[in-house]
Design a protein around this motif. Structure first.
Motif, PDB file in Angstrom:
ATOM      1  N   ALA A   1       2.453   4.031  10.970  1.00 47.96           N
ATOM      2  CA  ALA A   1       3.227   2.948  10.358  1.00 47.96           C
ATOM      3  C   ALA A   1       2.714   1.592  10.838  1.00 47.96           C
ATOM      4  N   LEU A   2       2.522   0.698   9.891  1.00 49.32           N
ATOM      5  CA  LEU A   2       2.094  -0.679  10.156  1.00 49.32           C
ATOM      6  C   LEU A   2       3.063  -1.627   9.476  1.00 49.32           C
ATOM      7  N   GLY A   3       3.049  -2.877   9.907  1.00 48.32           N
ATOM      8  CA  GLY A   3       3.760  -3.898   9.160  1.00 48.32           C
ATOM      9  C   GLY A   3       3.148  -3.980   7.772  1.00 48.32           C
ATOM     10  N   ASN A   4       3.938  -4.166   6.751  1.00 50.56           N
ATOM     11  CA  ASN A   4       3.447  -4.137   5.378  1.00 50.56           C
ATOM     12  C   ASN A   4       2.801  -5.454   4.932  1.00 50.56           C
ATOM     13  N   HIS A   5       2.965  -6.518   5.713  1.00 53.55           N
ATOM     14  CA  HIS A   5       2.470  -7.848   5.323  1.00 53.55           C
ATOM     15  C   HIS A   5       0.963  -7.966   5.556  1.00 53.55           C
ATOM     16  N   ASP A   6       0.208  -8.244   4.489  1.00 50.55           N
ATOM     17  CA  ASP A   6      -1.241  -8.453   4.556  1.00 50.55           C
ATOM     18  C   ASP A   6      -1.490  -9.906   4.961  1.00 50.55           C
TER      19      ASP A   6
ATOM     20  N   GLY B   1      15.142  -3.742  10.188  1.00 44.99           N
ATOM     21  CA  GLY B   1      15.109  -5.054   9.555  1.00 44.99           C
ATOM     22  C   GLY B   1      13.733  -5.542   9.145  1.00 44.99           C
ATOM     23  N   GLN B   2      12.701  -4.699   9.291  1.00 44.86           N
ATOM     24  CA  GLN B   2      11.328  -5.086   8.949  1.00 44.86           C
ATOM     25  C   GLN B   2      10.780  -4.184   7.852  1.00 44.86           C
ATOM     26  N   THR B   3       9.952  -4.747   6.972  1.00 43.39           N
ATOM     27  CA  THR B   3       9.302  -3.941   5.953  1.00 43.39           C
ATOM     28  C   THR B   3       8.071  -3.297   6.569  1.00 43.39           C
ATOM     29  N   VAL B   4       8.044  -1.974   6.532  1.00 42.73           N
ATOM     30  CA  VAL B   4       6.995  -1.206   7.188  1.00 42.73           C
ATOM     31  C   VAL B   4       6.264  -0.359   6.154  1.00 42.73           C
ATOM     32  N   ALA B   5       4.937  -0.284   6.290  1.00 41.43           N
ATOM     33  CA  ALA B   5       4.106   0.585   5.450  1.00 41.43           C
ATOM     34  C   ALA B   5       3.878   1.882   6.221  1.00 41.43           C
ATOM     35  N   ILE B   6       4.219   3.005   5.611  1.00 41.37           N
ATOM     36  CA  ILE B   6       4.122   4.306   6.265  1.00 41.37           C
ATOM     37  C   ILE B   6       3.085   5.139   5.531  1.00 41.37           C
ATOM     38  N   PHE B   7       2.177   5.760   6.306  1.00 45.63           N
ATOM     39  CA  PHE B   7       1.072   6.526   5.738  1.00 45.63           C
ATOM     40  C   PHE B   7       1.037   7.926   6.335  1.00 45.63           C
ATOM     41  N   ARG B   8       0.857   8.920   5.471  1.00 53.80           N
ATOM     42  CA  ARG B   8       0.667  10.297   5.930  1.00 53.80           C
ATOM     43  C   ARG B   8      -0.822  10.582   5.857  1.00 53.80           C
ATOM     44  N   LEU B   9      -1.413  10.915   7.014  1.00 51.27           N
ATOM     45  CA  LEU B   9      -2.849  11.153   7.078  1.00 51.27           C
ATOM     46  C   LEU B   9      -3.206  12.631   7.002  1.00 51.27           C
ATOM     47  N   ALA B  10      -2.382  13.470   7.569  1.00 53.22           N
ATOM     48  CA  ALA B  10      -2.626  14.915   7.568  1.00 53.22           C
ATOM     49  C   ALA B  10      -1.266  15.593   7.557  1.00 53.22           C
ATOM     50  N   GLU B  11      -1.248  16.890   7.778  1.00 56.65           N
ATOM     51  CA  GLU B  11      -0.002  17.654   7.696  1.00 56.65           C
ATOM     52  C   GLU B  11       1.183  16.914   8.299  1.00 56.65           C
TER      53      GLU B  11
ATOM     54  N   GLY C   1     -14.870   7.456  12.051  1.00 56.36           N
ATOM     55  CA  GLY C   1     -13.801   8.205  12.691  1.00 56.36           C
ATOM     56  C   GLY C   1     -12.500   7.441  12.884  1.00 56.36           C
ATOM     57  N   VAL C   2     -12.447   6.199  12.409  1.00 55.10           N
ATOM     58  CA  VAL C   2     -11.252   5.369  12.556  1.00 55.10           C
ATOM     59  C   VAL C   2     -10.439   5.414  11.267  1.00 55.10           C
ATOM     60  N   PRO C   3      -9.191   5.911  11.318  1.00 46.85           N
ATOM     61  CA  PRO C   3      -8.364   5.901  10.108  1.00 46.85           C
ATOM     62  C   PRO C   3      -7.935   4.476   9.797  1.00 46.85           C
ATOM     63  N   PHE C   4      -8.034   4.081   8.534  1.00 44.36           N
ATOM     64  CA  PHE C   4      -7.681   2.715   8.164  1.00 44.36           C
ATOM     65  C   PHE C   4      -7.019   2.665   6.806  1.00 44.36           C
ATOM     66  N   VAL C   5      -6.380   1.520   6.540  1.00 49.63           N
ATOM     67  CA  VAL C   5      -5.893   1.210   5.201  1.00 49.63           C
ATOM     68  C   VAL C   5      -6.613  -0.057   4.781  1.00 49.63           C
TER      69      VAL C   5
ATOM     70  N   GLU D   1       7.851  14.651   1.690  1.00 44.62           N
ATOM     71  CA  GLU D   1       7.992  13.708   0.579  1.00 44.62           C
ATOM     72  C   GLU D   1       6.842  12.697   0.528  1.00 44.62           C
ATOM     73  N   LEU D   2       6.048  12.645   1.591  1.00 45.95           N
ATOM     74  CA  LEU D   2       4.928  11.710   1.643  1.00 45.95           C
ATOM     75  C   LEU D   2       3.658  12.380   1.153  1.00 45.95           C
ATOM     76  N   GLU D   3       2.909  11.667   0.339  1.00 39.52           N
ATOM     77  CA  GLU D   3       1.639  12.178  -0.162  1.00 39.52           C
ATOM     78  C   GLU D   3       0.543  11.853   0.840  1.00 39.52           C
ATOM     79  N   VAL D   4      -0.315  12.820   1.150  1.00 35.15           N
ATOM     80  CA  VAL D   4      -1.420  12.590   2.073  1.00 35.15           C
ATOM     81  C   VAL D   4      -2.331  11.506   1.482  1.00 35.15           C
ATOM     82  N   GLY D   5      -2.672  10.521   2.308  1.00 38.76           N
ATOM     83  CA  GLY D   5      -3.576   9.457   1.884  1.00 38.76           C
ATOM     84  C   GLY D   5      -2.928   8.338   1.093  1.00 38.76           C
ATOM     85  N   ARG D   6      -1.611   8.341   0.995  1.00 40.62           N
ATOM     86  CA  ARG D   6      -0.883   7.301   0.249  1.00 40.62           C
ATOM     87  C   ARG D   6       0.122   6.634   1.159  1.00 40.62           C
TER      88      ARG D   6
END
Length: 123
Positions: free
Chosen positions: A52-57, A37-47, A75-79, A24-29
């Protein structure tokens, strides 16, 4: 998906919360989820590679990291923050432009096609 928690033996009582199916997760999104109890940002990088990181900027003072642009730098994956464009390492949560700034990182695993998120990593 059920909100049940999965307790894995031998992992110091770590509870793994099912969030969604990896398909259900789109690669790169990113997507957001409420985990332990925490809002988490979840990212699919490959298959089956999911981070997952905390969503707060910390620069924008808003919960927007899941809307950021995913990429790699040396070579470092980032958002990249959608507001101020600061890049956060998806493995460590550290800001690539300012190592003194970071966001929480959460343990993630994929089991039988389901994304499971654990608690915030100590660090």
């Amino acid at each position: 998906m059920s909100a049940q928690r999965i307790r894995e033996r031998g992992s110091a009582g770590q509870e793994w919360q099912p969030v969604c199916r990896v398909a259900e997760l789109e690669v790169g999104r990113g997507v957001t989820a409420l985990v332990h109890g925490q809002t988490v940002a979840i990212f699919r990088l490959a298959e089956d590679e999911v981070r997952a990181l905390g969503n707060h900027d910390p620069y924008a003072h808003a919960s927007t990291l899941a809307k950021g642009i995913v990429g790699t730098r040396a070579g470092v994956p980032f958002v990249g923050s959608p507001s101020h464009r600061h890049a956060f390492d998806l493995r460590t949560g550290r800001c690539l432009e300012d190592a003194a700034v970071g966001v929480p990182v959460y343990d993630v695993r994929v089991l039988d096609g389901v994304v499971l998120v654990g608690y915030r990593r100590a660090g």
